[in-house]
Design a protein around this motif. Structure first.
Motif, short mmCIF file in Angstrom:
data_model
loop_
_atom_site.label_atom_id
_atom_site.label_comp_id
_atom_site.label_asym_id
_atom_site.label_seq_id
_atom_site.Cartn_x
_atom_site.Cartn_y
_atom_site.Cartn_z
N MET A 32 -21.01 -25.09 32.87
CA MET A 32 -22.02 -25.01 32.04
C MET A 32 -22.29 -26.71 31.55
O MET A 32 -21.14 -27.23 31.19
N ALA A 33 -23.46 -27.12 31.65
CA ALA A 33 -23.66 -28.49 31.41
C ALA A 33 -23.53 -28.46 30.00
O ALA A 33 -23.89 -27.74 29.14
N MET A 34 -23.14 -29.81 29.47
CA MET A 34 -23.47 -30.45 28.06
C MET A 34 -24.80 -30.27 27.56
O MET A 34 -25.84 -30.42 28.20
N GLU A 35 -25.04 -29.76 26.26
CA GLU A 35 -26.25 -29.56 25.59
C GLU A 35 -27.03 -31.21 25.22
O GLU A 35 -25.71 -32.07 25.23
N PRO A 36 -27.65 -31.47 24.61
CA PRO A 36 -28.14 -32.50 24.15
C PRO A 36 -27.28 -32.92 23.06
O PRO A 36 -26.63 -32.23 22.55
N VAL A 37 -27.19 -34.35 22.97
CA VAL A 37 -26.27 -35.00 22.01
C VAL A 37 -26.26 -34.53 20.59
O VAL A 37 -25.55 -34.34 20.00
N VAL A 38 -27.52 -34.33 20.26
CA VAL A 38 -27.70 -33.80 18.90
C VAL A 38 -27.02 -32.45 18.37
O VAL A 38 -26.52 -32.35 17.51
N LYS A 39 -27.23 -31.66 19.42
CA LYS A 39 -26.86 -30.15 19.43
C LYS A 39 -25.49 -30.12 19.58
O LYS A 39 -24.58 -29.56 18.69
N VAL A 40 -24.63 -31.10 20.40
CA VAL A 40 -23.39 -31.21 20.43
C VAL A 40 -22.77 -31.65 19.16
O VAL A 40 -21.84 -31.30 18.78
N GLY A 41 -23.34 -32.72 18.74
CA GLY A 41 -22.92 -33.38 17.31
C GLY A 41 -22.96 -32.35 16.22
O GLY A 41 -22.02 -32.02 15.58
N LEU A 42 -24.11 -31.74 16.03
CA LEU A 42 -24.14 -30.69 14.92
C LEU A 42 -23.10 -29.28 15.20
O LEU A 42 -22.44 -29.13 14.33
N GLY A 43 -23.04 -29.17 16.55
CA GLY A 43 -21.90 -27.90 16.78
C GLY A 43 -20.72 -28.32 16.54
O GLY A 43 -19.90 -27.75 15.85
N THR A 44 -20.40 -29.53 16.84
CA THR A 44 -19.07 -30.07 16.79
C THR A 44 -18.79 -30.28 15.25
O THR A 44 -17.39 -30.04 14.81
N ALA A 45 -19.41 -30.70 14.53
CA ALA A 45 -19.35 -30.88 12.90
C ALA A 45 -19.20 -29.57 12.38
O ALA A 45 -18.25 -29.40 11.60
N ALA A 46 -19.89 -28.36 12.77
CA ALA A 46 -19.75 -27.13 12.04
C ALA A 46 -18.47 -26.41 12.57
O ALA A 46 -17.72 -25.92 11.62
N PHE A 47 -18.08 -26.81 13.85
CA PHE A 47 -16.59 -26.37 14.20
C PHE A 47 -15.69 -27.29 13.55
O PHE A 47 -14.32 -26.40 13.10
N ALA A 48 -16.00 -28.29 13.26
CA ALA A 48 -14.91 -29.03 12.53
C ALA A 48 -14.67 -28.69 11.06
O ALA A 48 -13.59 -28.74 10.83
N ILE A 49 -15.68 -28.35 10.35
CA ILE A 49 -15.70 -27.72 9.17
C ILE A 49 -14.84 -26.59 9.20
O ILE A 49 -13.83 -26.21 8.18
N PHE A 50 -15.02 -25.67 10.09
CA PHE A 50 -14.47 -24.39 10.24
C PHE A 50 -12.89 -24.64 10.47
O PHE A 50 -11.98 -24.13 9.91
N TRP A 51 -12.69 -25.72 11.19
CA TRP A 51 -11.30 -25.73 11.59
C TRP A 51 -10.40 -26.32 10.49
O TRP A 51 -9.30 -25.91 10.34
N VAL A 52 -10.81 -27.39 9.79
CA VAL A 52 -10.24 -27.81 8.43
C VAL A 52 -9.89 -26.63 7.44
O VAL A 52 -8.89 -26.74 7.01
N LEU A 53 -11.09 -25.92 7.36
CA LEU A 53 -10.81 -25.09 6.20
C LEU A 53 -10.15 -23.83 6.82
O LEU A 53 -9.38 -23.05 6.03
N ALA A 54 -9.76 -23.58 7.81
CA ALA A 54 -8.99 -22.40 8.58
C ALA A 54 -7.68 -23.00 8.54
O ALA A 54 -6.77 -22.22 8.21
N VAL A 55 -7.35 -24.30 8.93
CA VAL A 55 -6.04 -24.65 8.78
C VAL A 55 -5.54 -25.32 7.44
O VAL A 55 -4.32 -24.92 7.02
N PHE A 56 -6.21 -26.00 6.71
CA PHE A 56 -5.77 -26.24 5.26
C PHE A 56 -6.79 -25.87 4.39
O PHE A 56 -8.17 -26.43 4.01
N PRO A 57 -6.84 -24.57 4.02
CA PRO A 57 -7.77 -23.94 3.10
C PRO A 57 -8.09 -24.41 1.62
O PRO A 57 -8.87 -23.87 0.74
N ALA A 58 -6.96 -25.20 1.39
CA ALA A 58 -6.97 -25.84 -0.14
C ALA A 58 -7.33 -27.30 -0.09
O ALA A 58 -6.78 -27.92 -0.87
N VAL A 59 -8.21 -27.87 0.87
CA VAL A 59 -8.40 -29.25 0.85
C VAL A 59 -8.93 -29.53 -0.43
O VAL A 59 -9.88 -28.94 -0.76
#
Length: 536
Positions: free
Chosen positions: A1-28
């Motif tokens: 699977m090829a990489m999506e456009p840079v903007v979509k990759v950046g937005l998707g990564t940011a959304a996943f990063a928010i999920f990851w931080v709150l999943a691992v450290f829910p009381a940030v």
């Protein structure tokens, strides 16, 4: 699977990063909304930012996994009401011979219970009792808490219903319940033995202080914790089991009070009293004894005075009603015994259906509904104990991980790793296991399974169908045992840590580094030995 456009990759990564931080450290501090809300926030951002469409988000939610998870949680609630974990407590303490024997029993009971009732549930109900036995035998709690958490993780790897990541693997892979169990059971048995041996080697000298412990019936009545840590109270708790309640009064709810009772006529539960060094006392209802009602002084006076005929009629009628209820209460022990037996039979029927290869989700849901009908009362109190935040967490996680998959980052990572992580060579198997161990402790085990599962299986399928099944089993084994590496590696570790810290009479703090001293070497050794034994 090829990489999506840079903007979509950046937005998707940011959304996943928010999920990851709150999943691992829910009381940030900057966003203390908890992991369930964090999961839903990540899912919403994936849709709002255009990473995936709304229809794709709905399709990403895996209903069979949610159904299986819901069914097993309901069954675990009824098993808890049927005193299954009380019987496990008896097995843990019956004719114990010193600290080393008690440690081995802890490993055995924890591994067995987690394979059948999930690792989180096992840790919730056994932590307090293990602390109690350790204190009463003048033994350090640390080895027993480590034994409970680590054995629960290892034992849960043996069945598809042992932990959430196994549920995902069983549904996505299509591997039957029996094939899953027999493929991974040898690794689980040997891994549990090796884990117990490592604990004995590390803490041999600290286990000399134990003496024989023969618990009385009073102790057994109070062996489960009176308080359970709520999901939001465990600040790093990734997944929580069905909420367990150990204070039930079946007889009192089934038999209302007589009409003539005053405020002093409430039901009085027979209680068990546990004394520790003559100071600590804990009162718990004894479920098998039923309920005993007190006759109020006012009612007795009314019965003895004949000045008012109407009052006598009311009092006589009330006590006649009370006597009928007393007869019904006297029948309660055998009714409870019959009810508990039926609960165990239905649960065994569910396990048999799973072993026969029937649909796992519907087998679990059918067993749950059979228990609800058998209870023959409003099911709302039991259904309220299901961890709905966990189900919502899974919904949000499915959508968030699917959106991150569509950015192309996981595929690009796997294309880079695949030539080195093929399971047809020992080196490739080791590299794959190390990648899973790392990601499971960084991104958590369930997201790791969702991100890598299909890719690892597709790579192995190019070798042979048997290799594909082996790849799924390796993923299940490694992602589960990876939870023992650090205190933050699994929810079971965090439950044991928080339950022990919050224990009213037997509090103990298990630190991150004290866990790491045992967890790091034990995880590498147990994982490596298990990989040699996993075969279809």
């Amino acid at each position: 699977m090829a990489m999506e456009p840079v903007v979509k990759v950046g937005l998707g990564t940011a959304a996943f990063a928010i999920f990851w931080v709150l999943a691992v450290f829910p009381a940030v501090p900057f966003l203390p909304i908890g992991r369930t809300a964090g999961s839903l926030l990540g899912a919403m951002l994936m849709v709002l930012l255009g990473v995936i469409s709304a229809d794709e988000a709905y399709a990403a939610v895996d209903l069979p996994i949610l159904g299986l998870l819901f069914g097993t949680m309901v069954v675990s609630v009824y098993l808890e009401r049927a005193d299954m974990f009380r019987h496990l407590g008896r097995l843990l303490s019956w004719r114990s011979h010193g600290g080393r024997d008690l440690l081995l029993r802890t490993c055995f009971v924890s591994a067995l219970a987690s394979a059948l009732f999930t690792n989180d549930t096992c840790c919730v109900v056994l932590t307090e009792f293990i602390l109690k036995i350790a204190r009463q035998n003048n033994l350090p709690p640390k080895p027993f808490l480590l034994a409970l958490a680590s054995s629960a993780n290892i034992g849960s790897a043996a069945t598809p219903i042992g932990n959430p990541q196994n549920l995902v693997i069983a549904v996505q892979s299509g591997i039957s319940f029996g094939q899953f169990v027999f493929g991974i059971l040898p690794a689980t048995l040997v891994g549990a033995v090796v884990n117990a041996a490592i604990l004995l080697c590390l803490y041999w000298n600290q286990l000399d202080g134990g003496s024989k412990f023969k618990p009385s019936d009073d102790v057994l009545a109070a062996e489960v914790p009176t308080e359970v840590v709520e999901e939001e109270d465990v600040t790093s708790h990734r997944f929580s089991p069905a909420t367990m309640s150990h204070l039930r009064a079946r007889a009192s709810s089934a038999h209302p009070l007589p009409l003539a009772c005053s405020n002093d006529d409430e039901p009085v539960h027979k209680t068990a009293q546990v004394t520790n060094n003559g100071t600590d006392k804990q009162h718990r209802p004894h479920d098998d004894e039923g309920v005993v009602y007190r006759r109020s002084t006012a009612a007795n006076n009314n019965n003895n005075n004949n000045n008012n005929s109407n009052s006598n009629k009311v009092t006589h009628s009330s006590f006649h009603h009370w006597e009928e209820e007393e007869k019904e209460v006297a029948m309660e022990p055998w009714k409870n015994t019959l009810w508990k037996t039926c609960v165990y039979v239905i649960t065994l029927g569910m396990l048999l259906a799973l072993l026969l290869g029937l649909n796992m989700s519907w087998s679990a849901i059918t067993a749950a509904l059979a228990l609800i009908v058998l209870d023959f009362k409003d099911a709302r109190p039991c259904l309220e104990k299901v961890s709905y935040p966990l189900l919502l967490f899974f919904c949000g996680m499915f959508i968030t991980v699917d959106g991150f998959n569509k950015t192309g980052i996981p595929s690009t990572f796997w294309e880079f790793m695949e030539p080195y992580a093929r399971i047809d060579t020992p080196t490739g198997t080791v590299i794959l296991a190390l990648v899973i161990l790392f990601l499971s402790n960084v991104a958590s085990n369930v997201p790791t399974v969702l991100l890598l599962g299909a890719r690892v299986a597709a790579s192995a399928a190019a070798i042979s169908p048997a290799a594909e099944t082996n790849a799924w089993l390796i993923l299940a084994w490694t992602s589960t045992v990876a939870g023992n590496l650090s205190l933050l590696g699994s929810a079971a570790n965090l439950i044991v840590c928080e339950q022990a810290r919050r224990s009213q009479h037997y509090g103990y703090t298990l630190s991150f580094f004290s866990h790491l001293q045992f967890g790091f070497p034990a995880t590498l050794i147990v994982t490596g030995i298990g990989l040699l034994l996993i075969r279809t």
